[in-house]
Write an enzyme that holds these catalytic residues in place. Sequence first.
Site, mmCIF file in Angstrom:
data_model
loop_
_atom_site.group_PDB
_atom_site.id
_atom_site.type_symbol
_atom_site.label_atom_id
_atom_site.label_comp_id
_atom_site.label_asym_id
_atom_site.label_seq_id
_atom_site.Cartn_x
_atom_site.Cartn_y
_atom_site.Cartn_z
ATOM 1 N N LYS A 121 58.729 21.228 0.039
ATOM 2 C CA LYS A 121 59.475 20.512 0.570
ATOM 3 C C LYS A 121 60.509 19.896 0.581
ATOM 4 O O LYS A 121 61.085 19.256 0.930
ATOM 5 C CB LYS A 121 58.510 20.437 2.286
ATOM 6 N N LYS A 123 60.156 16.170 0.434
ATOM 7 C CA LYS A 123 59.985 15.646 1.589
ATOM 8 C C LYS A 123 58.564 14.270 0.976
ATOM 9 O O LYS A 123 57.910 14.451 0.738
ATOM 10 C CB LYS A 123 59.651 16.287 3.021
HETATM 11 N N1 C2G Z 1 61.348 20.733 16.434
HETATM 12 C C1 C2G Z 1 61.593 21.071 17.272
HETATM 13 N N2 C2G Z 1 62.700 20.093 17.737
HETATM 14 C C2 C2G Z 1 62.995 19.460 16.672
HETATM 15 C C3 C2G Z 1 62.862 18.778 15.460
HETATM 16 C C4 C2G Z 1 61.587 19.516 15.109
HETATM 17 O O1 C2G Z 1 61.682 21.798 17.778
HETATM 18 N N3 C2G Z 1 64.432 18.288 17.602
HETATM 19 C C5 C2G Z 1 60.270 21.697 15.543
HETATM 20 C C6 C2G Z 1 60.500 22.277 14.608
HETATM 21 O O2 C2G Z 1 61.686 23.373 14.983
HETATM 22 C C7 C2G Z 1 59.233 22.826 14.159
HETATM 23 C C8 C2G Z 1 57.895 21.861 14.429
HETATM 24 O O3 C2G Z 1 59.364 20.887 15.622
HETATM 25 O O4 C2G Z 1 58.878 23.624 14.763
HETATM 26 C C9 C2G Z 1 57.978 20.536 13.299
HETATM 27 O O5 C2G Z 1 58.891 20.413 12.606
HETATM 28 P P1 C2G Z 1 59.089 19.518 11.252
HETATM 29 O O6 C2G Z 1 58.494 18.736 11.289
HETATM 30 O O7 C2G Z 1 60.447 19.178 11.306
HETATM 31 O O8 C2G Z 1 58.524 20.925 10.214
HETATM 32 P P2 C2G Z 1 59.611 21.674 9.224
HETATM 33 O O9 C2G Z 1 58.830 20.548 8.514
HETATM 34 O O10 C2G Z 1 60.273 22.133 9.218
HETATM 35 O O11 C2G Z 1 58.093 22.281 8.341
HETATM 36 O O12 C2G Z 1 55.684 25.781 7.101
HETATM 37 C C10 C2G Z 1 56.361 25.558 8.219
HETATM 38 C C11 C2G Z 1 56.469 24.060 7.633
HETATM 39 O O13 C2G Z 1 55.572 23.776 7.393
HETATM 40 C C12 C2G Z 1 57.543 23.515 8.544
#
Ligand code: C2G
Length: 139
Positions: free
Chosen positions: A51, A53
């Site tokens: 990712k 990240k």
């Molecule tokens: N999310 C949300 N609203 C936000 C930020 C995040 O609803 N303002 C949701 C994202 O859509 C996701 C969850 O919170 O469903 C976790 O967000 P992240 O930690 O950014 O997840 P991500 O890095 O997208 O990793 O295999 C899938 C990945 O592991 C998802």
Amino acid sequence: MKQNPKPKIVITYGTFDILHYGHIRLLERAKALGDRLYVGLSTDEFCAQEKNKRPFYGYDFRKEMLEALRCVDQVFPEETWQQKANDVKKYHTDIVVMGSDWAGSDRFEYLKNICKVKYLSRTPDISTTEIKKRLGKNK
Ligand code: C2G
């Protein structure tokens, strides 16, 4: 003898770095769709390799914070993109839930063959990236 019905299992995945109300609202809405919510938490290695990240908090701290939430029943490591179908089977999952930024993604759509997949609206105007930026500006 009446069998107890199987608890409805919901799974979601994420990095959940610098936990914020956008994450919490997603997790609470996901839990409301079933009886148990399990979270596939991206490992530090998965974040770095897949990712691009580098979470502010390492996996153990991110796990500790998620496990403290009333709506989270279990946290397990997300180490590869491909593990999800196995996770669905291993945890007898009814629904995989993600935020709408993942809607229609190949990373999730294929799971519709073995369970429900639901995308919930993303909470506007909050993200870990934004928090880091705004904190950085306040140096
Ligand atoms: N999310 C949300 N609203 C936000 C930020 C995040 O609803 N303002 C949701 C994202 O859509 C996701 C969850 O919170 O469903 C976790 O967000 P992240 O930690 O950014 O997840 P991500 O890095 O997208 O990793 O295999 C899938 C990945 O592991 C998802």
